[in-house]
Each structure stands twice: as C-alpha cells, then as structure tokens.
Write a protein that holds these residues in place. Structure first.
Motif, mmCIF file in Angstrom:
data_model
loop_
_atom_site.group_PDB
_atom_site.id
_atom_site.type_symbol
_atom_site.label_atom_id
_atom_site.label_comp_id
_atom_site.label_asym_id
_atom_site.label_seq_id
_atom_site.Cartn_x
_atom_site.Cartn_y
_atom_site.Cartn_z
ATOM 1 N N ASP A 179 0.819 -1.206 0.000
ATOM 2 C CA ASP A 179 0.000 0.000 0.000
ATOM 3 C C ASP A 179 0.855 1.259 0.000
ATOM 4 O OD1 ASP A 179 -2.458 1.409 0.064
ATOM 5 O OD2 ASP A 179 -2.299 1.634 2.235
ATOM 6 N N HIS A 180 0.571 2.142 -0.968
ATOM 7 C CA HIS A 180 1.280 3.406 -1.131
ATOM 8 C C HIS A 180 2.786 3.187 -1.317
ATOM 9 C CE1 HIS A 180 -2.576 5.031 0.041
ATOM 10 N NE2 HIS A 180 -2.177 6.167 -0.512
ATOM 11 N N LYS A 181 3.115 2.131 -2.040
ATOM 12 C CA LYS A 181 4.506 1.808 -2.357
ATOM 13 C C LYS A 181 4.670 1.765 -3.872
ATOM 14 C CE LYS A 181 5.773 0.724 1.954
ATOM 15 N NZ LYS A 181 4.566 0.711 2.729
ATOM 16 N N VAL A 182 5.911 1.872 -4.319
ATOM 17 C CA VAL A 182 6.270 1.579 -5.701
ATOM 18 C C VAL A 182 6.549 0.080 -5.745
ATOM 19 C CG1 VAL A 182 7.917 1.993 -7.564
ATOM 20 C CG2 VAL A 182 7.210 3.891 -6.075
ATOM 21 N N LEU A 183 5.707 -0.647 -6.427
ATOM 22 C CA LEU A 183 5.794 -2.104 -6.402
ATOM 23 C C LEU A 183 7.121 -2.626 -6.927
ATOM 24 C CD1 LEU A 183 2.167 -3.072 -7.489
ATOM 25 C CD2 LEU A 183 3.119 -2.905 -5.178
ATOM 26 N N ASN A 184 7.746 -1.906 -7.844
ATOM 27 C CA ASN A 184 9.054 -2.317 -8.367
ATOM 28 C C ASN A 184 10.109 -2.381 -7.270
ATOM 29 O OD1 ASN A 184 7.476 -0.656 -10.416
ATOM 30 N ND2 ASN A 184 8.881 -1.808 -11.731
ATOM 31 N N ASP A 185 9.890 -1.667 -6.159
ATOM 32 C CA ASP A 185 10.846 -1.643 -5.049
ATOM 33 C C ASP A 185 10.584 -2.748 -4.019
ATOM 34 O OD1 ASP A 185 11.948 0.600 -6.225
ATOM 35 O OD2 ASP A 185 10.858 2.005 -4.933
ATOM 36 N N VAL A 186 9.487 -3.489 -4.171
ATOM 37 C CA VAL A 186 9.148 -4.563 -3.232
ATOM 38 C C VAL A 186 9.920 -5.813 -3.633
ATOM 39 C CG1 VAL A 186 7.278 -6.027 -2.358
ATOM 40 C CG2 VAL A 186 6.860 -3.589 -2.799
ATOM 41 N N LYS A 187 10.624 -6.401 -2.674
ATOM 42 C CA LYS A 187 11.421 -7.594 -2.955
ATOM 43 C C LYS A 187 10.539 -8.694 -3.565
ATOM 44 C CE LYS A 187 14.587 -10.881 -0.936
ATOM 45 N NZ LYS A 187 15.187 -11.428 0.254
ATOM 46 N N GLY A 188 10.955 -9.197 -4.704
ATOM 47 C CA GLY A 188 10.209 -10.235 -5.400
ATOM 48 C C GLY A 188 9.206 -9.701 -6.408
ATOM 49 N N LEU A 189 9.082 -8.390 -6.524
ATOM 50 C CA LEU A 189 8.125 -7.789 -7.464
ATOM 51 C C LEU A 189 8.815 -6.857 -8.445
ATOM 52 C CD1 LEU A 189 4.882 -6.964 -5.468
ATOM 53 C CD2 LEU A 189 5.163 -8.496 -7.409
ATOM 54 N N GLU A 190 9.977 -7.236 -8.901
ATOM 55 C CA GLU A 190 10.718 -6.372 -9.804
ATOM 56 C C GLU A 190 9.987 -6.172 -11.135
ATOM 57 O OE1 GLU A 190 12.087 -9.005 -8.119
ATOM 58 O OE2 GLU A 190 13.118 -7.803 -6.605
ATOM 59 N N ASN A 191 9.119 -7.112 -11.508
ATOM 60 C CA ASN A 191 8.284 -7.001 -12.709
ATOM 61 C C ASN A 191 6.816 -7.082 -12.268
ATOM 62 O OD1 ASN A 191 7.408 -6.916 -15.392
ATOM 63 N ND2 ASN A 191 7.626 -9.126 -15.654
ATOM 64 N N PRO A 192 6.284 -5.984 -11.692
ATOM 65 C CA PRO A 192 4.994 -6.045 -11.004
ATOM 66 C C PRO A 192 3.770 -5.948 -11.912
ATOM 67 C CG PRO A 192 5.921 -3.877 -10.755
ATOM 68 C CD PRO A 192 6.932 -4.686 -11.511
ATOM 69 N N THR A 193 3.610 -6.945 -12.780
ATOM 70 C CA THR A 193 2.357 -7.063 -13.518
ATOM 71 C C THR A 193 1.280 -7.513 -12.537
ATOM 72 O OG1 THR A 193 2.784 -9.374 -14.044
ATOM 73 C CG2 THR A 193 3.563 -7.720 -15.643
ATOM 74 N N CYS A 194 0.049 -7.376 -12.918
ATOM 75 C CA CYS A 194 -1.054 -7.835 -12.055
ATOM 76 C C CYS A 194 -0.866 -9.314 -11.728
ATOM 77 C CB CYS A 194 -2.378 -7.586 -12.757
ATOM 78 S SG CYS A 194 -3.822 -7.901 -11.738
ATOM 79 N N GLU A 195 -0.439 -10.086 -12.720
ATOM 80 C CA GLU A 195 -0.250 -11.519 -12.537
ATOM 81 C C GLU A 195 0.852 -11.816 -11.522
ATOM 82 O OE1 GLU A 195 -0.577 -9.823 -15.362
ATOM 83 O OE2 GLU A 195 -1.624 -11.001 -16.883
ATOM 84 N N ASN A 196 1.940 -11.079 -11.593
ATOM 85 C CA ASN A 196 3.032 -11.297 -10.639
ATOM 86 C C ASN A 196 2.670 -10.799 -9.245
ATOM 87 O OD1 ASN A 196 4.753 -12.593 -12.432
ATOM 88 N ND2 ASN A 196 5.688 -10.684 -13.110
#
Length: 117
Positions: free
Chosen positions: A66-83
C-alpha cells in the motif's frame, strides 16, 4: 464452504519488459481491489474462520504494497497484475492453509484470478 474478505490498496509501478513506447513503461498507479477466499468447514463458533483473524493476516501483507512503488518490493521487480497476485498468494498461504482463491483487480475492467499452482 467458501468465505471471502475484500481489501483495497493503492500502489504505483512501471513495467520494464514492455516496448519503450508502451504507456505502462511509465510510472503510473492503480487502486487495487483484492478478494481473498478461504475454504473450510463450519466450526463450532458457526464460522469457517473469524473475519477478524483473516483481516489480521491480510493487513501486514497489504501494508508492504500500500502506497509503495511495487518495483521496489522484494520479489516484485516485474509487477504485472499476474506477478502481484502470485506474490500475495505466496505471502498469505503459509498463514492461511485454507486459502483457495485470490482475485486482484487493477482497474474496474481488468485483473487476475489465482488459485495456486
């Protein structure tokens, strides 16, 4: 029986594996709607799982998004909806053995459904 709980969160992301001129390559945001389904038998209390327990398990996972840049979340470097939905599943499953299904919408008309591998 299936029960569910819904929650929303806001996040930004950008997709780097798309062509240079694709609009999703630029930073943009979504209000995500997540629905978590739990399967189980009715317990003596008259429920499958206390909704408060479900919420208490969901919130620490969602707080990471929440209120994060998903690319910066460990394991979500390619944050498509599916990922993102697979990441949420992997985060919730150890604490929710009855986890049956996730539905994640990133817009009112698009999203993903995941029921594990």
């Amino acid at each position: 029986m299936l029960i569910f709980r819904e929650i929303t969160f806001d996040s930004a992301h950008f997709l780097t594996n798309v062509p240079e001129d694709h609009k999703c390559r630029q930073m943009h945001g979504h209000t995500y709607h997540l629905k978590v389904f739990i399967e189980g038998k009715l317990q003596k209390e008259g429920w499958v799982l206390d909704f408060k327990v479900l919420k208490d398990v969901m919130l620490p996972v969602i707080d990471q998004l929440d209120h994060k840049v998903l690319n910066d979340v460990k394991g979500l470097e390619n944050p498509t909806c599916e990922n993102v939905i697979v990441w949420i599943w992997n985060s919730l499953k150890p604490q929710l053995p009855g986890l049956k299904r996730l539905e994640l919408s990133e817009t009112p008309t698009s999203g993903a459904i995941y029921e594990g591998d």
